[in-house]
Design an enzyme around this catalytic site. Structure first.
Site, short mmCIF file in Angstrom:
data_model
loop_
_atom_site.label_atom_id
_atom_site.label_comp_id
_atom_site.label_asym_id
_atom_site.label_seq_id
_atom_site.Cartn_x
_atom_site.Cartn_y
_atom_site.Cartn_z
N CYS A 136 -31.37 40.36 99.34
CA CYS A 136 -31.77 41.43 100.34
C CYS A 136 -32.55 40.84 101.09
O CYS A 136 -33.76 41.11 101.03
CB CYS A 136 -31.65 42.68 99.82
SG CYS A 136 -32.21 44.18 101.25
N CYS A 139 -34.82 43.63 102.66
CA CYS A 139 -35.64 44.19 101.64
C CYS A 139 -36.90 43.56 101.38
O CYS A 139 -37.93 43.86 101.35
CB CYS A 139 -34.95 44.42 100.29
SG CYS A 139 -33.37 45.51 100.44
N ASP A 140 -36.52 42.03 101.51
CA ASP A 140 -37.49 41.15 100.75
C ASP A 140 -37.96 39.95 101.73
O ASP A 140 -38.95 39.22 101.60
CB ASP A 140 -37.29 40.24 99.74
CG ASP A 140 -36.55 41.43 98.60
OD1 ASP A 140 -37.70 42.43 98.33
OD2 ASP A 140 -35.93 41.05 97.77
#
Length: 314
Positions: A136, A139-140
Site C-alpha cells: 500500500c 499507507c507507507d
C-alpha cells in the site's frame, strides 16, 4: 447448537468490523462478531500508521486495532474466535457456520471480511513485511522520502502506486515480467513522462535483500528472456499486482462482481443484493482500501442494519 437468534452478526474484524460492532452495540443490538482468520485485519501486520486521525504521533497497527476492539468490548460486543466457513442467507434468521464452534443465527449480517493483497509468494516478502515491504503506497509512501524504491506489477495498480511514490522517493523502478504494460494508456503515459520512474522489463523478483533490523536494501531480479540476474538497490519494495476480496463463501448467496467484490444494491449505502445482509470495508471497496474508509463504512453498515431491524418490528 445454540438456539439464540442474534440481532446482528458481524463476519470479520479490522476497522470495518470493529466500527460496525461499536455502533451496533451502542444501539443495544448486542452484536456478535466472528474474528476471522486474521483478528484485527491487515493493520495487524502494519507497523506504523500515521494517517489515521486522532493520533498525531502515529500508532502501531496492532495497537490501533487493539483499541478498536476494546471499545467494541466496552459496549458489550460478543467476540467469537474462529472463521465462518459457510453461510445460509436464503431465509431469516440467517445462519453462519463457524469452524470449531456453534452455528450462529442472526436477523441481520454485516460482512467485513476485507480483501487480501496478492503477493509473489517469495519467502523474503513475508520475512520483511512491515520492514520495507508493503502492498500500500498510500499507507507507507511517506516513509520513503528521498530513497529509491521498487514497484512490482504492470497494471493500473502498479502505475498508480509508482506515480504516488514518486512524490517521495528519489527513484521508482517498476519491475514487470513482460515487455509492455497492461495498464490504461493514460496511466502509461503518466508513468513514461515521469522523470523519477524507470522500467525494468522482462524481469521477475527472485529475492528481497535486507533484514528486520536494517530494512530492505535491494532486490535480486532475473531477466526471463536471458536468464541473467542483477541487483537493484532500494529501500522500499511495493507489490502492486492487485487484491483479492475474501468473499468466496458468499458466492451464490449475494451478488458479486466478476472480480469477487460485493455488489452494492444501492450506491452510497452498505446494502447488498440480499435484504438484511450488509457489507463494510474492503470486501466491497475496490478503490480506497484505507483504514479510515473501512471504519466509515462500518458505521454505515451498523446504521443500515439498525434501520432494517426496526422494519421487522413494524
Amino acid at each position: 447448537m445454540s438456539e439464540k437468534i442474534h440481532q446482528v452478526a458481524i463476519i470479520g474484524s479490522g476497522p470495518a468490523g470493529y466500527t460496525a460492532a461499536i455502533y451496533a452495540a451502542r444501539a443495544n443490538l448486542e452484536p456478535i462478531l466472528v474474528d476471522g482468520m486474521q483478528p484485527g485485519g491487515q493493520l495487524t501486520i502494519t507497523t506504523e500508521v500515521e494517517n489515521y486521525p486522532g493520533f498525531p504521533e502515529g500508532m502501531q497497527g496492532p495497537e490501533l486495532m487493539d483499541l478498536f476492539r476494546k471499545q467494541a468490548e466496552r459496549f458489550g460486543t460478543q467476540f467469537v474466535m474462529g472463521q465462518v466457513s459457510k453461510v445460509d442467507f436464503e431465509s431469516r434468521p440467517f445462519t453462519l457456520e463457524v469452524d470449531g464452534g456453534e452455528d450462529i443465527k442472526a436477523n441481520s449480517v454485516i460482512i467485513a471480511t476485507g480483501a487480501s493483497a496478492r503477493w509473489l509468494g517469495i519467502e523474503s516478502e513475508k520475512a520483511l513485511m512491515g520492514h520495507g515491504v508493503s502492498a500500500c503506497a498510500t499507507c507507507d509512501g511517506f516513509f520513503f522520502k528521498d530513497v529509491p524504491v521498487v514497484v512490482v506489477g504492470g497494471g493500473d495498480t502498479a502505475l498508480e502506486e509508482a506515480s504516488f511514490l514518486s512524490r517521495f522517493a528519489s527513484k521508482v523502478s517498476i519491475i514487470h515480467r513482460r515487455d509492455e504494460l497492461r495498464g490504461s494508456k493514460i496511466m502509461q503515459k503518466r508513468a513514461f513522462d515521469n522523470p523519477k520512474i524507470e522500467f525494468v522489463w522482462d524481469s521477475v523478483v527472485e529475492e528481497i535483500l535486507g533484514s528486520k533490523e536494517d530494512g530492505v536494501t535491494g532486490v535480486t531480479v532475473k531477466n526471463v528472456k536471458t536468464g541473467e540476474t542483477s541487483k537493484i538497490d532500494c529501500e522500499g519494495y511495493f507489490v502492486a499486482i492487485g487484491h483479492k476480496p475474501n468473499t468466496e463463501i458468499f458466492k451464490g448467496q449475494i451478488d458479486l462482481h466478476e472480480n469477487g467484490y460485493i455488489v452494492l444494491a444501492e450506491p452510497g449505502t452498505s446494502k447488498t443484493s440480499r435484504e438484511g445482509i450488509f457489507v463494510a470495508g474492503d470486501a466491497a471497496d475496490q478503490h480506497y482500501r484505507q483504514a479510515i474508509t473501512a471504519a466509515g463504512t462500518g458505521c454505515m453498515a451498523a446504521l443500515d442494519a439498525e434501520r432494517y431491524l426496526l422494519t421487522l418490528e413494524d
